[in-house]
Design a protein around this motif. Structure first.
Motif, short mmCIF file in Angstrom:
data_model
loop_
_atom_site.label_atom_id
_atom_site.label_comp_id
_atom_site.label_asym_id
_atom_site.label_seq_id
_atom_site.Cartn_x
_atom_site.Cartn_y
_atom_site.Cartn_z
N LEU A 1 19.07 -18.92 -11.28
CA LEU A 1 19.28 -17.87 -10.26
C LEU A 1 18.00 -17.18 -9.82
CD1 LEU A 1 22.46 -16.25 -11.88
CD2 LEU A 1 22.37 -18.10 -10.19
N GLU A 2 16.84 -17.79 -10.08
CA GLU A 2 15.59 -17.16 -9.67
C GLU A 2 15.48 -17.03 -8.15
OE1 GLU A 2 14.62 -19.51 -13.51
OE2 GLU A 2 15.86 -19.76 -11.73
N ALA A 3 16.13 -17.94 -7.42
CA ALA A 3 16.05 -17.91 -5.96
C ALA A 3 17.21 -17.16 -5.31
CB ALA A 3 16.01 -19.35 -5.42
N SER A 4 18.10 -16.61 -6.11
CA SER A 4 19.29 -15.95 -5.56
C SER A 4 18.92 -14.75 -4.69
CB SER A 4 20.21 -15.47 -6.69
OG SER A 4 20.68 -16.55 -7.46
N THR A 5 19.58 -14.65 -3.54
CA THR A 5 19.39 -13.51 -2.64
C THR A 5 20.57 -12.55 -2.81
OG1 THR A 5 20.62 -14.50 -0.79
CG2 THR A 5 18.29 -15.11 -1.00
N ASP A 6 20.55 -11.49 -2.03
CA ASP A 6 21.64 -10.50 -2.11
C ASP A 6 23.00 -11.16 -1.87
OD1 ASP A 6 19.78 -8.57 -2.64
OD2 ASP A 6 19.82 -7.69 -0.63
N LYS A 7 23.03 -12.16 -1.00
CA LYS A 7 24.29 -12.86 -0.71
C LYS A 7 24.85 -13.51 -1.96
CE LYS A 7 26.03 -16.94 1.73
NZ LYS A 7 25.65 -18.11 2.56
#
Length: 418
Positions: A275-281
């Protein structure tokens, strides 16, 4: 009649029981039992109370008294919900090249990368793999981890994946810890199937998954959803087949690009890891689901990249576990407590949030309800530290190790005994 034992007195016990699975936590939420004891029968905890209150009951029941001298603090044994400690060889060369400025693709072209590990793991005998798992697991035990998940995924063929899972099963039978096996045959596309990921996945569906089920080698299936591995589209039939066979689903998600967390939610996965690239979405999507978000700070340290947005996940109401990702490529350190402490500093997590992430929330990421807390009926898995103040444990950023480990009510490690 099962053996009974009373352990104590502890200056502090942090039971971590009855706490919420999701959302932020403050240190004021932590229950502390002082001058305490733990009464155990067989593998499970019978009672937590003041030591002097439990002592006459224990004597009356004929329990063994394990009386501690000096100051001690007791936590639940740690749960590491994501490791790759079944492998052959080393990737020290990759690490040196990466730090000197080489990219992952450049290293892969020069014979390094995951295929270096796949080659060495395929060549290793089952006996050699078992030996490696046991060696690494014992180090985890001394660092406080009493349950750890172990993935396959460096075989990338039916026979070699079965060899890895058999090695995990054999190692588990020889260790005091509990190893939880996960099939990660969908780790990356084998060279033999380049350009035809669907055919490889179909072979796993038709041949590998039924064999795993028949031989009872794993109850969990994982896949790496990423541009360099499997897509959110082509992984669908694989996860559908795994679910139909009764496997729990977990996902390597959002490490470099997003889409994996959405698949995790779609399939009601137990966890979405990286999840290092996870955005607010993606954070909002995970927080509104039952999927455990598992941060892997070891990969961030090994690759020199961003940490999982742990603070945002918790503030959004998500459930956050923390795991080591111990593997030969991106996360060779394999020290869960150190990594969790570092993540806490960078993401501004409370002690309660960090400790929850490596105990009961990590247990939930493995769908285990009998550990990760100290409570009546729970497994007697204890991590004991030589201190009167639990805050010293994270304050020393992993340099402060347990002095004793109890697993299933048995003293599995005592640093004072050789």
């Amino acid at each position: 009649m099962q053996h009974k034992i009373l352990i104590g007195p502890f200056s502090q016990i942090l039971p971590l029981r009855g706490m919420p699975l999701k959302g932020s936590l403050s240190d004021e939420d932590l229950e502390l039992i002082t001058d305490a004891g733990i009464l155990i029968e067989g593998k499970r905890i019978v009672s937590l109370d003041k030591f002097n209150s439990l002592l006459p009951l224990a004597k009356e029941a004929g329990a063994e008294i394990h009386e501690l001298k000096g100051k001690h603090c007791c936590l639940p044994g740690f749960v590491d919900a994501h490791t790759h400690i079944c492998f052959g060889g080393s990737r020290a060369r990759d690490y040196a090249l990466r730090n000197s400025g080489k990219t992952y693709l450049e290293i892969a072209r020069e014979g390094g990368g995951i295929w270096d590990t796949v080659t060495q793991t395929r060549m290793a005998s089952q006996k050699e793999l078992v030996s490696g798992i046991i060696k690494r697991s014992k180090r985890h035990l001394k660092n406080g981890t009493t349950t750890l998940e172990v993935k396959s995924g460096y075989g990338l063929s039916v026979d070699k994946e079965l060899k890895m899972l058999q090695a995990i099963k054999q190692a588990n039978a020889e260790l005091e810890q509990d190893l939880i096996a996960t099939c990660l045959a969908a780790h990356t596309i084998p060279r033999e199937y380049e350009g035809n990921a669907e055919a490889y996945l179909q072979q796993l569906i038709d041949v590998l998954l039924p064999q795993i089920k028949k031989l009872k080698l794993a109850g969990r299936v994982d896949a790496f959803i990423e541009e360099s591995a499997f897509t959110a589209e082509n992984i669908q039939p694989y996860f559908q087949a795994a679910k139909a066979l009764g496997f729990d689903i977990t996902v390597h998600a959002d490490q470099f690009t997003t889409s994996g967390s959405e698949v995790a939610v779609q399939f009601n996965a137990i966890s979405a890891d990286h999840l290092e690239a996870s955005t607010d979405k993606e954070i909002e999507l995970l927080a509104s689901s039952n999927v455990i978000a598992t941060a892997l700070p070891g990969a961030s340290l090994g690759l020199g990249c961003d940490f999982t947005p742990a603070r945002k996940i918790l503030d959004a109401g998500g459930a956050l576990a923390i795991a080591s990702d111990h593997n030969p490529g991106s996360a060779p350190m394999g020290d869960l407590l150190t990594q969790a402490a570092v993540l806490g500093s960078f993401e501004k997590l409370s002690n309660a949030e960090v400790l929850a992430g490596i105990t009961f929330r990590a247990a939930a990421a493995l769908n285990l309800k009998d550990r990760g807390m100290l409570a009546k009926g729970a497994l007697a898995d204890l991590a004991v530290f030589h201190t009167s103040d639990y805050r010293e444990i994270l304050y020393q950023q992993g340099n402060f190790k347990p002095c004793m480990i109890w697993k299933n009510g048995v003293l599995a490690f005592d640093k004072h005994k050789k």
